[in-house]
Design a protein around this motif. Structure first.
Motif, PDB file in Angstrom:
ATOM      1  N   ARG A 141       0.822  -1.216   0.000  1.00 22.93           N
ATOM      2  CA  ARG A 141       0.000   0.000   0.000  1.00 22.93           C
ATOM      3  C   ARG A 141       0.852   1.259   0.000  1.00 22.93           C
ATOM      4  NH1 ARG A 141      -3.343  -3.112   3.453  1.00 22.93           N
ATOM      5  NH2 ARG A 141      -2.737  -2.018   5.341  1.00 22.93           N
ATOM      6  N   LYS A 142       2.152   1.119   0.209  1.00 20.46           N
ATOM      7  CA  LYS A 142       3.073   2.248   0.075  1.00 20.46           C
ATOM      8  C   LYS A 142       2.858   2.943  -1.277  1.00 20.46           C
ATOM      9  CE  LYS A 142       7.205   4.449  -0.005  1.00 20.46           C
ATOM     10  NZ  LYS A 142       7.744   4.237  -1.297  1.00 20.46           N
ATOM     11  N   ASP A 143       2.739   2.141  -2.326  1.00 22.26           N
ATOM     12  CA  ASP A 143       2.492   2.681  -3.670  1.00 22.26           C
ATOM     13  C   ASP A 143       0.996   2.574  -3.937  1.00 22.26           C
ATOM     14  OD1 ASP A 143       5.389   3.052  -4.847  1.00 22.26           O
ATOM     15  OD2 ASP A 143       5.375   1.193  -3.715  1.00 22.26           O
ATOM     16  N   TYR A 144       0.251   3.442  -3.282  1.00 24.48           N
ATOM     17  CA  TYR A 144      -1.198   3.326  -3.215  1.00 24.48           C
ATOM     18  C   TYR A 144      -1.850   3.400  -4.593  1.00 24.48           C
ATOM     19  CZ  TYR A 144      -5.551   3.689  -0.591  1.00 24.48           C
ATOM     20  OH  TYR A 144      -6.778   3.439  -0.030  1.00 24.48           O
ATOM     21  N   GLN A 145      -1.380   4.371  -5.362  1.00 24.59           N
ATOM     22  CA  GLN A 145      -1.979   4.570  -6.688  1.00 24.59           C
ATOM     23  C   GLN A 145      -1.638   3.391  -7.605  1.00 24.59           C
ATOM     24  OE1 GLN A 145      -0.818   8.304  -8.425  1.00 24.59           O
ATOM     25  NE2 GLN A 145      -2.475   8.298  -9.930  1.00 24.59           N
ATOM     26  N   GLN A 146      -0.419   2.902  -7.477  1.00 31.29           N
ATOM     27  CA  GLN A 146       0.001   1.743  -8.264  1.00 31.29           C
ATOM     28  C   GLN A 146      -0.902   0.540  -7.957  1.00 31.29           C
ATOM     29  OE1 GLN A 146       4.224   0.428  -8.896  1.00 31.29           O
ATOM     30  NE2 GLN A 146       3.738  -0.949  -7.211  1.00 31.29           N
ATOM     31  N   LEU A 147      -1.174   0.331  -6.673  1.00 31.05           N
ATOM     32  CA  LEU A 147      -2.038  -0.783  -6.275  1.00 31.05           C
ATOM     33  C   LEU A 147      -3.418  -0.649  -6.923  1.00 31.05           C
ATOM     34  CD1 LEU A 147      -2.781  -3.207  -4.420  1.00 31.05           C
ATOM     35  CD2 LEU A 147      -3.153  -1.535  -2.595  1.00 31.05           C
ATOM     36  N   GLN A 148      -3.943   0.570  -6.947  1.00 34.77           N
ATOM     37  CA  GLN A 148      -5.259   0.801  -7.568  1.00 34.77           C
ATOM     38  C   GLN A 148      -5.215   0.504  -9.061  1.00 34.77           C
ATOM     39  OE1 GLN A 148      -7.957   1.863  -6.015  1.00 34.77           O
ATOM     40  NE2 GLN A 148      -7.327   2.879  -4.147  1.00 34.77           N
ATOM     41  N   VAL A 149      -4.130   0.942  -9.697  1.00 33.87           N
ATOM     42  CA  VAL A 149      -4.005   0.721 -11.143  1.00 33.87           C
ATOM     43  C   VAL A 149      -3.958  -0.790 -11.418  1.00 33.87           C
ATOM     44  CG1 VAL A 149      -2.441   0.986 -13.124  1.00 33.87           C
ATOM     45  CG2 VAL A 149      -2.894   2.944 -11.614  1.00 33.87           C
ATOM     46  N   VAL A 150      -3.174  -1.504 -10.621  1.00 32.30           N
ATOM     47  CA  VAL A 150      -3.051  -2.948 -10.825  1.00 32.30           C
ATOM     48  C   VAL A 150      -4.410  -3.633 -10.626  1.00 32.30           C
ATOM     49  CG1 VAL A 150      -2.044  -5.067  -9.879  1.00 32.30           C
ATOM     50  CG2 VAL A 150      -0.592  -3.059 -10.252  1.00 32.30           C
ATOM     51  N   ARG A 151      -5.107  -3.264  -9.561  1.00 29.73           N
ATOM     52  CA  ARG A 151      -6.426  -3.881  -9.317  1.00 29.73           C
ATOM     53  C   ARG A 151      -7.373  -3.622 -10.482  1.00 29.73           C
ATOM     54  NH1 ARG A 151      -7.035  -6.012  -4.392  1.00 29.73           N
ATOM     55  NH2 ARG A 151      -6.135  -5.015  -2.549  1.00 29.73           N
ATOM     56  N   ARG A 152      -7.319  -2.397 -10.997  1.00 27.68           N
ATOM     57  CA  ARG A 152      -8.211  -2.007 -12.086  1.00 27.68           C
ATOM     58  C   ARG A 152      -7.907  -2.797 -13.362  1.00 27.68           C
ATOM     59  NH1 ARG A 152     -12.947  -0.030 -11.127  1.00 27.68           N
ATOM     60  NH2 ARG A 152     -13.621  -0.858 -13.130  1.00 27.68           N
ATOM     61  N   VAL A 153      -6.622  -2.909 -13.687  1.00 27.88           N
ATOM     62  CA  VAL A 153      -6.220  -3.634 -14.900  1.00 27.88           C
ATOM     63  C   VAL A 153      -6.648  -5.098 -14.782  1.00 27.88           C
ATOM     64  CG1 VAL A 153      -4.214  -4.491 -16.197  1.00 27.88           C
ATOM     65  CG2 VAL A 153      -4.301  -2.085 -15.484  1.00 27.88           C
ATOM     66  N   VAL A 154      -6.391  -5.698 -13.615  1.00 28.53           N
ATOM     67  CA  VAL A 154      -6.717  -7.114 -13.407  1.00 28.53           C
ATOM     68  C   VAL A 154      -8.232  -7.320 -13.523  1.00 28.53           C
ATOM     69  CG1 VAL A 154      -6.798  -8.910 -11.618  1.00 28.53           C
ATOM     70  CG2 VAL A 154      -4.649  -7.697 -12.102  1.00 28.53           C
ATOM     71  N   HIS A 155      -8.984  -6.397 -12.944  1.00 32.91           N
ATOM     72  CA  HIS A 155     -10.444  -6.495 -13.003  1.00 32.91           C
ATOM     73  C   HIS A 155     -10.948  -6.279 -14.433  1.00 32.91           C
ATOM     74  CE1 HIS A 155     -14.499  -4.709 -12.902  1.00 32.91           C
ATOM     75  NE2 HIS A 155     -14.712  -5.612 -11.980  1.00 32.91           N
ATOM     76  N   ASP A 156     -10.495  -5.193 -15.047  1.00 34.97           N
ATOM     77  CA  ASP A 156     -11.054  -4.826 -16.352  1.00 34.97           C
ATOM     78  C   ASP A 156     -10.661  -5.806 -17.455  1.00 34.97           C
ATOM     79  OD1 ASP A 156     -12.195  -2.668 -15.110  1.00 34.97           O
ATOM     80  OD2 ASP A 156     -10.956  -1.139 -16.072  1.00 34.97           O
ATOM     81  N   LEU A 157      -9.475  -6.413 -17.329  1.00 38.07           N
ATOM     82  CA  LEU A 157      -9.017  -7.328 -18.380  1.00 38.07           C
ATOM     83  C   LEU A 157      -9.217  -8.790 -17.984  1.00 38.07           C
ATOM     84  CD1 LEU A 157      -5.750  -5.506 -19.579  1.00 38.07           C
ATOM     85  CD2 LEU A 157      -8.095  -5.234 -20.385  1.00 38.07           C
ATOM     86  N   ASP A 158      -9.939  -9.043 -16.896  1.00 35.49           N
ATOM     87  CA  ASP A 158     -10.246 -10.419 -16.469  1.00 35.49           C
ATOM     88  C   ASP A 158      -8.996 -11.276 -16.297  1.00 35.49           C
ATOM     89  OD1 ASP A 158     -13.208 -10.165 -16.655  1.00 35.49           O
ATOM     90  OD2 ASP A 158     -12.703  -9.805 -18.753  1.00 35.49           O
ATOM     91  N   LEU A 159      -7.957 -10.706 -15.753  1.00 34.23           N
ATOM     92  CA  LEU A 159      -6.744 -11.502 -15.559  1.00 34.23           C
ATOM     93  C   LEU A 159      -6.989 -12.489 -14.415  1.00 34.23           C
ATOM     94  CD1 LEU A 159      -3.977  -8.755 -15.893  1.00 34.23           C
ATOM     95  CD2 LEU A 159      -5.090 -10.122 -17.661  1.00 34.23           C
ATOM     96  N   PRO A 160      -6.623 -13.753 -14.623  1.00 36.61           N
ATOM     97  CA  PRO A 160      -6.965 -14.786 -13.636  1.00 36.61           C
ATOM     98  C   PRO A 160      -5.990 -14.822 -12.468  1.00 36.61           C
ATOM     99  CG  PRO A 160      -5.879 -15.789 -15.512  1.00 36.61           C
ATOM    100  CD  PRO A 160      -5.956 -14.321 -15.804  1.00 36.61           C
ATOM    101  N   VAL A 161      -6.001 -13.776 -11.672  1.00 40.23           N
ATOM    102  CA  VAL A 161      -5.090 -13.709 -10.524  1.00 40.23           C
ATOM    103  C   VAL A 161      -5.796 -12.926  -9.421  1.00 40.23           C
ATOM    104  CG1 VAL A 161      -3.951 -11.590 -11.374  1.00 40.23           C
ATOM    105  CG2 VAL A 161      -2.722 -13.103  -9.809  1.00 40.23           C
ATOM    106  N   ALA A 162      -5.559 -13.328  -8.184  1.00 40.83           N
ATOM    107  CA  ALA A 162      -6.097 -12.572  -7.043  1.00 40.83           C
ATOM    108  C   ALA A 162      -5.037 -11.573  -6.614  1.00 40.83           C
ATOM    109  CB  ALA A 162      -6.423 -13.519  -5.892  1.00 40.83           C
ATOM    110  N   ILE A 163      -5.468 -10.350  -6.286  1.00 39.76           N
ATOM    111  CA  ILE A 163      -4.514  -9.318  -5.859  1.00 39.76           C
ATOM    112  C   ILE A 163      -4.678  -9.077  -4.364  1.00 39.76           C
ATOM    113  CG2 ILE A 163      -3.758  -6.908  -6.143  1.00 39.76           C
ATOM    114  CD1 ILE A 163      -3.196  -8.701  -8.586  1.00 39.76           C
ATOM    115  N   ARG A 164      -3.569  -9.205  -3.657  1.00 39.44           N
ATOM    116  CA  ARG A 164      -3.545  -8.895  -2.220  1.00 39.44           C
ATOM    117  C   ARG A 164      -2.739  -7.623  -2.021  1.00 39.44           C
ATOM    118  NH1 ARG A 164      -6.545 -12.667  -2.267  1.00 39.44           N
ATOM    119  NH2 ARG A 164      -6.146 -14.782  -1.552  1.00 39.44           N
TER     120      ARG A 164
END
Ligand code: AMP
Length: 276
Positions: A141-164
């Motif tokens: 969470r140190k890189d808060y915006q990066q975490l949001q971007v990653v979650r968004r990409v994974v969600h929007d592109l249906d990448l088969p991975v869970a993000i913690r």
């Protein structure tokens, strides 16, 4: 790498990934320890991604300590360290022509002052996910915006991975651990905890019910300059959920800051849970 992880998967093993740029410190190791309990095989990638550095940024001088990193990972029983060269990740003379844009998230905060940065992060994260095929990947969470971007990409592109995600790991005086802290001269290092202190003060004001955000943000900036920061990129209060400007009804706000001590650009953030 993919052959190896597919062999693990064929045996029914669960695979975790911790993406890093190396020069491992307690923040990275916290992510390693958190994910280790959840998977059978942990992969740590170590790659200083040229695509996410601007032309005037610190790609060349970014600290690279591969041997010490590998020793620390071996000690923790990590199954594999994936440490490709830039040429292996980006073969050919040209950078990849495929881009990943998350416009709602990347035009603001760090994205505004580092054009192309998050597009570079998104491309390398998707490449790493496609190469390693983990079941789960973890980001700080140190890189808060990066975490949001990653979650968004994974969600929007249906990448088969869970993000913690993992918490911000700090020095005793509050400074968030970062490879870039090594750029600080002793005098700058003494001033550096003021970033966290200013964000904590801002968070406390929000908890007290203050909502004059522009004034609070301006106060945060002034505090950083008074503490000896050379320039303030931003001090901002945003919604945790999507980094949009608060509307007044959110359950979670986040105070984010980015500021320079000399040429070292430090970032940090503090979340505020609100009872609404
Ligand atoms: P980096 O090597 O800086 O790209 O960071 C790799 C991962 O470690 C990212 O998910 C970062 O958010 C995370 N990380 C870096 N520093 C910290 C820290 N102080 N606390 C928690 N996570 C961190």
């Amino acid at each position: 790498m993919r052959e190896r992880s597919r062999a693990w998967r064929a045996r029914g093993e669960r695979i975790g990934l911790v993406p890093t740029m190396g020069n491992l410190h307690g923040g990275h190791l916290e992510l390693v320890d958190r994910l280790a309990g959840e998977v059978d095989r942990l992969v740590v990638s170590i790659f200083v991604n040229p695509l996410q550095f601007g032309p005037d940024e610190d790609y060349d001088s970014y600290p690279r300590t591969l041997e010490a990193d590998l020793a620390a990972l071996e000690e923790r029983g990590v199954a594999a360290a994936f440490a490709p060269t830039a040429r292996e990740m980006y073969p050919g003379a040209e950078p990849p022509r495929t881009g990943i844009d998350v416009p709602a998230l990347t035009g603001t905060l760090c994205g505004a002052s580092r054009p192309g940065h998050f597009a570079g992060v998104a491309v390398v994260v998707v490449k790493l996910l496609n190469i390693i095929e983990p079941d789960v990947a973890i980001f700080g969470r140190k890189d808060y915006q990066q975490l949001q971007v990653v979650r968004r990409v994974v969600h929007d592109l249906d990448l088969p991975v869970a993000i913690r995600d993992g918490p911000v790991v700090r020095e005793a005086d509050g400074l968030a651990l970062s490879s870039r802290n090594s750029y600080l001269a002793p005098e700058q290092r003494r001033r550096a905890p003021a970033l966290y202190a200013a964000l904590c003060e801002l968070a406390a004001a929000l908890r007290d019910g203050r909502r004059d955000l522009a004034a609070l943000e301006a106060q945060g900036r002034e505090r950083l300059l008074a503490a000896g920061f050379d320039a303030v990129d931003y001090v901002a209060v945003r919604r945790c959920e999507d980094l949009a400007e608060p509307r007044g009804d959110e359950a979670c706000l986040v105070c984010l800051g980015a500021a320079y001590l000399g040429s070292a650009r430090l970032i940090d953030n503090v979340e505020v849970a609100l009872h609404v």
